[in-house]
Motif scaffolding. Structure first.
Motif, PDB file in Angstrom:
ATOM      1  N   TRP A  54     -22.058   5.767   8.004  1.00 45.74           N
ATOM      2  CA  TRP A  54     -22.842   5.875   9.237  1.00 45.74           C
ATOM      3  C   TRP A  54     -21.926   6.277  10.394  1.00 45.74           C
ATOM      4  CZ3 TRP A  54     -27.817   3.779  11.122  1.00 45.74           C
ATOM      5  CH2 TRP A  54     -28.744   3.554  10.103  1.00 45.74           C
ATOM      6  N   ILE A  55     -22.552   6.863  11.423  1.00 51.56           N
ATOM      7  CA  ILE A  55     -21.814   7.240  12.628  1.00 51.56           C
ATOM      8  C   ILE A  55     -22.654   6.894  13.846  1.00 51.56           C
ATOM      9  CG2 ILE A  55     -22.716   9.598  12.660  1.00 51.56           C
ATOM     10  CD1 ILE A  55     -19.949  10.501  13.637  1.00 51.56           C
ATOM     11  N   ALA A  56     -21.989   6.531  14.942  1.00 55.95           N
ATOM     12  CA  ALA A  56     -22.686   6.239  16.197  1.00 55.95           C
ATOM     13  C   ALA A  56     -21.743   6.546  17.358  1.00 55.95           C
ATOM     14  CB  ALA A  56     -23.128   4.777  16.256  1.00 55.95           C
ATOM     15  N   PRO A  57     -22.075   7.517  18.214  1.00 61.66           N
ATOM     16  CA  PRO A  57     -21.225   7.779  19.379  1.00 61.66           C
ATOM     17  C   PRO A  57     -21.340   6.659  20.403  1.00 61.66           C
ATOM     18  CG  PRO A  57     -23.193   9.137  19.455  1.00 61.66           C
ATOM     19  CD  PRO A  57     -23.226   8.424  18.141  1.00 61.66           C
ATOM     20  N   ARG A  58     -20.293   6.468  21.160  1.00 59.71           N
ATOM     21  CA  ARG A  58     -20.295   5.480  22.228  1.00 59.71           C
ATOM     22  C   ARG A  58     -20.868   6.118  23.490  1.00 59.71           C
ATOM     23  NH1 ARG A  58     -17.413   0.390  23.262  1.00 59.71           N
ATOM     24  NH2 ARG A  58     -17.017   0.236  25.504  1.00 59.71           N
TER      25      ARG A  58
END
Length: 422
Positions: free
Chosen positions: A351-355
């Protein structure tokens, strides 16, 4: 739903540890623990789950057709033998006030509908010329708890609206901040209008109240309706400490993650960590391994699910407390957006999630297999090659991105979560 739940709510709920049997002493003890050990990390809601109005409740099982505690308008009130501070008709006001004084917030569980007891006694509905018998739909009964009849929201909307308005105004007087409404999230289409009336009652009661709908799975095709009328909705049936249930959550999270945003959060259910099912035995403990708990916490944070602990908090060991107080992992809930999986196979998932502030990106590796495996991604393949260093947030390790690759050997059923910076 107004300006509430702008980030995923974090708190404690009594169901996993006490079922329907929780009492005031236990609630206060867990609130005190939260104030001392968890509040600074964002944990704030203290929620009393089902049947706080049932004097003889003693486990996770229900006593069918038990006599419930009600006021003269058919509104359920706390059983005083279990919640002594409710004596004198003040309901949960004193308990809520004391929890607020700790800097915390107070929540309760309700079932949709009106007590069948109120309908049988044909009690008046406050603020209306209707009676409970006129409002009740005797053909709409929960399959697993017989306490309530649904409300006749289609053919007697006036009466149903008056009843729901009356209970939420009572909850506002008590100082309730969070209402978990049960037997409703998966009951489309028959409960569509009931959800709307409950939502409108919560919004108009004069107090900011988070509205959570249970149980799941809520229908994915109703996502826009749920986002409009609820703050949280369950995407699964009751979630317990079983690996198969956790592994199955990855598919649900993948489908629902695009619907997470300020004020509306898909809910993967409570965190069954630490001491569970204390009504059956004081030695009961989660069956999840430590590695599986890392996976659960990482997935819940990456998908930005509400975080509601199910444990008897006062029995937390060092591992459980550490799991719940890793600030850098918990920050993912508040500081990331647009989280989604890059890919998922039977053996692994990333999974990926930008700040939000643009300082970096979170990436999570999940080993879904039964043996250790090395998970690796080529940063350029996922447009991440601008990032030059990384930190693994559970271990605190600095991770090399040499060769433009992020790689980690991950234990079976475990997870690693990284913060990548330029």
């Amino acid at each position: 739903m107004g300006k509430v739940a702008m980030v995923p709510p974090m708190g404690w709920n009594s169901w996993d540890c006490y079922g329907a049997a929780v009492n005031e002493e236990q609630v206060r003890a867990n609130a005190a623990y939260m104030e001392k050990y968890l509040k600074e990390y964002g944990w704030e809601y203290v929620c009393v789950d089902i049947e706080w109005y049932q004097p003889t409740a003693d486990s996770h099982e229900y006593h069918a057709f038990a006599k419930l505690c009600m006021d003269e308008y058919g509104r359920l009130i706390p059983a005083e033998n279990r919640f002594p501070s409710a004596a004198g008709g003040v309901g949960f006001k004193k308990l809520a006030d004391d929890i607020h004084a700790m800097g915390l917030k107070f929540g309760i569980h309700i079932m949709r509908g009106i007590p069948r007891q109120a309908a049988e006694q044909n009690l008046p509905v406050l603020g209306s010329d209707q009676t409970a018998a006129q409002v009740a739909n005797a053909h709409s009964i929960c399959a697993w708890n017989p306490d309530m009849y649904g409300c006749r929201c289609e053919d007697n909307e006036e009466g149903a609206r008056a009843y729901y308005n009356s209970i939420f105004r009572l909850y506002a007087e008590w100082g309730v901040d969070y209402v978990k409404c049960d037997d409703i999230a998966r009951e489309y289409p028959q409960c569509r209008r009931e959800i709307e009336l409950i939502s409108e009652a919560a919004r108009s009661c004069g107090r900011d109240i988070v509205l959570s709908l249970s149980p799941g799975p809520a229908p994915l095709e109703q996502a826009e309706h749920l986002k409009k009328y609820a703050n949280l909705w369950r995407i699964t049936d009751d979630f317990w400490d079983e690996w198969d249930l956790l592994k199955a959550m990855f598919e649900r999270a993948e489908k629902w993650c695009i619907h997470a945003g300020p004020g509306h959060w898909p809910d993967a259910d409570m965190l069954p960590v630490g001491a569970l099912k204390q009504d059956y035995g004081a030695a009961n403990w989660t069956k999840f391994t430590k590695d599986e708990q890392y996976t659960m916490m990482t997935l819940w944070c990456m998908m930005r699910s509400p975080l509601i602990v199910g444990a008897e908090l006062t029995k937390n060991d060092d591992f459980t407390l550490g799991l719940l107080t890793n600030k850098e992992v918990l920050d993912i809930e508040k500081e990331s957006f647009c989280a989604h999986p890059l890919y998922r196979t039977d053996e692994e998932c990333v999974w990926i999630a930008p700040r939000k502030d643009g300082t970096g990106v979170y990436a999570a590796f999940f080993n879904l297999a039964d043996a250790a495996r090395t998970i690796a991604i080529a940063l350029a393949d996922w447009e991440l090659d601008e990032y030059t260093s990384a930190k693994e947030l559970w271990s605190g390790d600095t991770v090399s991105l040499d060769g433009g690759k992020l790689s980690r050997c991950v234990n079976p059923h475990c997870a690693a979560v990284f913060f990548l910076v330029r």
